[in-house]
Design an enzyme around this catalytic site. Structure first.
Site: not given
Ligand code: CO
Length: 206
Positions: A42, A44, A46, A98, A101
Site C-alpha cells: 500500500c 500508506d 506508515r 495492512h 488500510c
Molecule cells: Co493502506
C-alpha cells in the site's frame, strides 16, 4: 530550512555515512540490479517496504498503490510484475496489505471520494461478494481488517493470474507469491496462509 532542503540535507548525510561504512557502496550498486524480491504494498506512508523488512537499496523491487491492488487493466502494476519476473528473475513476490488500510475503509464506507472511487471499486465488489461474512462482524474496525485480509487473498490470486507469473511457472522458473499483512500498532508482519508456488497451489486457495 524549507521542506525539500531538509530532505536534501538528509540525503547528503545518508550518502556520506554509506561511504564511511563501505567505500564501494554505490559502485557496487551501480553495476547490477539483482533483487530477490518484488514487493507490492500500500502507498500508506506508515508501511515503507525496505524499512519494515530491513532490506537495503538493491534488495527489493517495489510497487505501491492505494490498498495494494493488482488490477488486470493496470499497465503500471502489470509492467512492474513483468519486469521483475522476466528480467530480474525475482524469486518471491510479496503482496503486503495492512490492517486499518484507509483504501479498504473507503471502499467499505459509502462516501464519495472522487476519482479514487474508481480505484476502490474492485474492493467494493469484493466486499459485496463477502457481504454475509462481513456483516456478521459488528465492530467496524474489525470488519475493515477482515476485508483487508480478503483483499490480500484476492490480490495474491490476481498476481498468480498474470501472464508473467503463469509463463514463469510453465517454464519451470522458481517463483513464489506470498500474502502477508502488516500491523500498524506493533510493526509486525503476519503471514497469512497464502504461499503459492505453482498452479496447483492456486487451486488450493481459490
Ligand atoms: Co493502506
Amino acid at each position: 530550512m524549507n521542506s525539500i532542503d531538509r530532505l536534501l540535507a538528509n540525503n547528503k548525510a545518508w550518502a556520506k555515512q554509506c561511504i564511511i561504512d563501505n567505500p564501494h557502496y554505490f559502485q557496487n550498486l551501480v553495476g547490477i540490479q539483482n533483487p530477490q524480491y518484488l514487493w507490492i504494498g500500500c502507498s500508506d506512508a506508515r508501511v515503507p517496504a525496505n524499512t519494515i523488512v530491513g532490506l537495503n537499496p538493491g534488495e527489493v523491487f517495489v510497487h505501491r498503490n492505494i490498498a495494494n491492488q493488482i488490477i488486470p487493466s493496470d499497465l503500471n502494476c502489470l509492467s512492474v510484475i513483468q519486469f521483475a519476473v522476466e528480467f530480474l528473475h525475482v524469486k518471491d513476490i510479496i503482496v503486503c496489505g495492512h490492517y486499518g488500510c484507509g483504501g479498504v475503509k473507503g471502499a467499505l464506507e459509502n462516501k464519495k471520494l472522487g476519482l479514487i472511487d474508481h480505484w476502490l471499486k474492485h474492493i467494493k465488489d469484493l466486499s459485496l461478494r463477502n457481504k454475509v461474512e462481513l456483516e456478521k462482524i459488528s465492530d467496524f474496525d474489525q470488519r475493515i481488517n477482515r476485508l483487508c485480509e480478503l483483499n490480500i487473498h484476492q490480490q495474491v490470486l490476481n498476481v498468480c493470474g498474470t501472464n508473467s507469473v503463469q509463463e514463469a511457472w510453465k517454464a519451470g522458473q522458481p517463483l513464489s507469491v506470498h500474502g502477508v499483512v502488516y500491523k500498524l500498532h506493533n510493526g509486525l508482519i503476519k503471514k497469512l496462509d497464502l504461499c503459492i508456488s505453482s498452479p496447483e497451489d492456486v487451486k488450493r486457495i481459490s
